[in-house]
Design an enzyme around this catalytic site. Structure first.
Site, PDB file in Angstrom:
ATOM      1  N   GLY A  71       2.268   2.839  -3.931  1.00 11.86           N
ATOM      2  CA  GLY A  71       3.635   2.330  -3.934  1.00 11.86           C
ATOM      3  C   GLY A  71       3.700   0.813  -3.846  1.00 11.86           C
ATOM      4  O   GLY A  71       4.508   0.163  -4.522  1.00 11.86           O
ATOM      5  N   THR A  72       2.852   0.241  -3.008  1.00  8.88           N
ATOM      6  CA  THR A  72       2.874  -1.210  -2.823  1.00  8.88           C
ATOM      7  C   THR A  72       2.553  -1.934  -4.123  1.00  8.88           C
ATOM      8  O   THR A  72       3.251  -2.872  -4.519  1.00  8.88           O
ATOM      9  CB  THR A  72       1.857  -1.623  -1.737  1.00  8.88           C
ATOM     10  OG1 THR A  72       2.190  -0.932  -0.528  1.00  8.88           O
ATOM     11  CG2 THR A  72       1.890  -3.114  -1.484  1.00  8.88           C
ATOM     12  N   ASN A 152      12.921   4.595   3.857  1.00 13.71           N
ATOM     13  CA  ASN A 152      11.824   5.226   4.578  1.00 13.71           C
ATOM     14  C   ASN A 152      12.044   5.272   6.091  1.00 13.71           C
ATOM     15  O   ASN A 152      11.409   6.042   6.783  1.00 13.71           O
ATOM     16  CB  ASN A 152      10.512   4.509   4.267  1.00 13.71           C
ATOM     17  CG  ASN A 152      10.628   2.997   4.378  1.00 13.71           C
ATOM     18  OD1 ASN A 152      11.450   2.365   3.711  1.00 13.71           O
ATOM     19  ND2 ASN A 152       9.820   2.414   5.233  1.00 13.71           N
ATOM     20  N   GLN A 187      10.018   7.598  -1.216  1.00 15.14           N
ATOM     21  CA  GLN A 187      10.455   8.623  -0.261  1.00 15.14           C
ATOM     22  C   GLN A 187      11.232   9.735  -0.950  1.00 15.14           C
ATOM     23  O   GLN A 187      11.494  10.783  -0.357  1.00 15.14           O
ATOM     24  CB  GLN A 187      11.335   7.995   0.824  1.00 15.14           C
ATOM     25  CG  GLN A 187      10.596   7.024   1.727  1.00 15.14           C
ATOM     26  CD  GLN A 187       9.608   7.702   2.664  1.00 15.14           C
ATOM     27  OE1 GLN A 187       9.783   8.868   3.036  1.00 15.14           O
ATOM     28  NE2 GLN A 187       8.565   7.001   3.048  1.00 15.14           N
ATOM     29  N   CYS A 332       4.305   0.700   8.182  1.00 15.32           N
ATOM     30  CA  CYS A 332       3.793  -0.516   7.552  1.00 15.32           C
ATOM     31  C   CYS A 332       4.101  -1.729   8.401  1.00 15.32           C
ATOM     32  O   CYS A 332       3.535  -2.785   8.211  1.00 15.32           O
ATOM     33  CB  CYS A 332       4.416  -0.672   6.182  1.00 15.32           C
ATOM     34  SG  CYS A 332       4.601   0.914   5.380  1.00 15.32           S
TER      35      CYS A 332
HETATM   36  C1  LIG Z   1       5.111   4.231   1.615  1.00 12.07           C
HETATM   37  C2  LIG Z   1       6.090   3.405   0.866  1.00 12.07           C
HETATM   38  C3  LIG Z   1       5.673   2.326   0.062  1.00 12.07           C
HETATM   39  C4  LIG Z   1       4.230   1.888  -0.011  1.00 12.07           C
HETATM   40  O1  LIG Z   1       3.430   2.828  -0.652  1.00 12.07           O
HETATM   41  P1  LIG Z   1       1.819   2.786  -0.503  1.00 12.07           P
HETATM   42  O2  LIG Z   1       1.362   3.887  -1.399  1.00 12.07           O
HETATM   43  O3  LIG Z   1       1.522   2.997   0.939  1.00 12.07           O
HETATM   44  O4  LIG Z   1       1.356   1.453  -0.982  1.00 12.07           O
HETATM   45  C5  LIG Z   1       6.635   1.629  -0.628  1.00 12.07           C
HETATM   46  N1  LIG Z   1       7.939   1.965  -0.546  1.00 12.07           N
HETATM   47  C6  LIG Z   1       8.371   2.983   0.210  1.00 12.07           C
HETATM   48  C7  LIG Z   1       9.822   3.318   0.249  1.00 12.07           C
HETATM   49  C8  LIG Z   1       7.463   3.743   0.943  1.00 12.07           C
HETATM   50  O5  LIG Z   1       7.894   4.746   1.700  1.00 12.07           O
END
Ligand SMILES: *Cc1c(COP(=O)(O)O)cnc(C)c1O
Length: 398
Positions: A71-72, A152, A187, A332
């Protein structure tokens, strides 16, 4: 006692069916999908099948699915990649005050280097972005709008389809292709409708680790017409947008996890919503408490409560001792003891934000688990409210 894991918003366990689907791609079908030989072709086929399946769930096309490391990376690629590709079109970006750090941090960095002007929209007391506010913020030089699908920390579901429609209308009225609309759906991906046509989004982030898939794999959906600059240069994989040998087991795992979550979401969402509402009611029966986030426009697994006059982190430790695993705000940001930027953005005082706890339910959560938390929590709150900050420090920070 059975451990009760209530931190599914941080990450979910791997579904055994996902593990089974991934297993052959570690040591049997291990070849590089870019290799010309037969084993390479097998790996390439697996990636293609996964891409096709994901595209179908998003109602997009296969060449619009870009695999990333999570996600990042998808969020960084979306915001930095679009800003840099549209340098000559404008430098204004609109986002919200409750975005994940993976969106906010790259945007704040671009602002610091002078690459963008940034408008950060406020949210209401439930954490909702106003479509009207957003439209007012748009300018002729706005190149990107980034608003998350579901938060999240507090679980609020944003009106993405309405925002998307408003942006389409604005583009039409102003005879322009810009701004693009990105949503972080990490999410939401296993829980909500992911049809990019209905949502009217141009870019969409999702990852596997929030929907019972593996960690370290994500997708950025990039609509065909969208101009985006790569962040990671190399062998030219993923249409030259994201170089690097494909994470074949991860890709297969993400596709399987999305498939299973989407297939089972109606039944599972209904079950979780019942458990969620029972937990909310049970915890709000404790005096001096408040629900954070929207009462109904919220993820089916999210409960976020402020317990006034306690430290969220201390409550996490007390519950941990009971085998109940929760969190304050987001995983995070848990290296800092600052209260959550999301909860502060909903207008809560510093003190109330400090006493917030997040319980995120999942497939393993039972009605008995919920009753146990409801039974344990009043004692924890009582103890913490009677404890001076000095005692607290000695007990937990020596
Ligand atoms: C967990 C999350 C991320 C980051 O994703 P990773 O796979 O941990 O890098 C980004 N945005 C939201 C809304 C998240 O819940």
């Amino acid at each position: 006692m059975k451990p009760i894991y209530l931190d599914h918003a941080a990450t979910t366990p791997l579904d055994p069916r996902v593990l089974e689907a991934m297993r052959p791609f570690f040591s049997e079908t291990f070849a590089n999908p870019s290799s010309f030989h037969t084993p390479g072709l097998r790996a390439k086929e697996a990636v293609a099948a996964a891409r096709q399946s994901i595209a179908k769930h998003l109602n997009g096309r296969e060449d619009e699915i870009i695999f990333t490391s999570g996600g990042t990376e998808s969020d960084n690629l979306a915001v930095v990649g679009v800003v840099r590709a549209l340098k000559t079109k404008g430098k204004h970006v609109v986002t919200s005050s409750i975005e994940h750090h993976a969106v906010l941090e790259p945007l704040l960095h671009l602002k610091k280097t002078g690459e963008i002007d940034l408008t950060i929209l406020p949210v209401d007391k439930y954490g909702l972005v106003s479509v009207a506010d957003l439209v007012v913020a748009l300018r002729p030089d706005t190149v990107l709008v980034s608003i998350m699908y579901a938060n999240n920390e507090i679980g609020t579901i944003e009106p993405i389809a309405d925002i998307g429609r408003a942006i389409l209308k604005w583009r039409k009225d102003n005879v322009t292709h810009f701004p693009y609309f990105h949503t972080d759906a990490c999410q939401a991906a296993g829980v909500l409708d992911m049809d990019v046509e209905k949502l009217h989004v141009d870019l969409l982030t999702l990852n596997a680790s929030k929907m019972y898939g593996p960690k370290g794999i994500g997708v950025l959906f990039v609509r065909r017409a969208v101009k985006i600059e790569t962040l990671i240069r190399g062998g030219g994989q993923e249409k030259n947008i994201r170089s690097g040998t494909e994470n074949v087991p991860g890709i297969v795992g993400l596709a399987t996890a999305l498939d299973l979550s989407q297939a089972e979401k109606d039944v599972e969402n209904a079950r979780l919503t019942r458990l969620r509402d029972r937990l909310i009611a049970g915890l709000l029966a404790i005096p001096k408490t408040r629900l954070n986030g929207h009462p109904t426009e919220r993820l089916p697994n999210n409960v976020n409560i402020s317990f006034i006059d306690i430290e969220g982190e201390a409550a996490v430790l007390y519950l941990d001792a009971e085998g109940i695993y929760t969190s304050t705000g987001s995983a995070c940001a848990s290296t800092s003891l600052d209260p959550s930027h999301v909860i502060l953005a909903t207008g809560l005082s510093y003190e109330a934000a400090h006493g917030s706890l997040r319980f995120t339910l999942g497939r393993s959560t039972t009605p008995e688990d919920v009753e146990r938390v409801i039974a344990v929590m009043p004692g924890v709150v009582e103890k913490l409210r009677h404890m001076s900050p000095v005692n607290l420090d000695m007990k937990y920070f020596n």
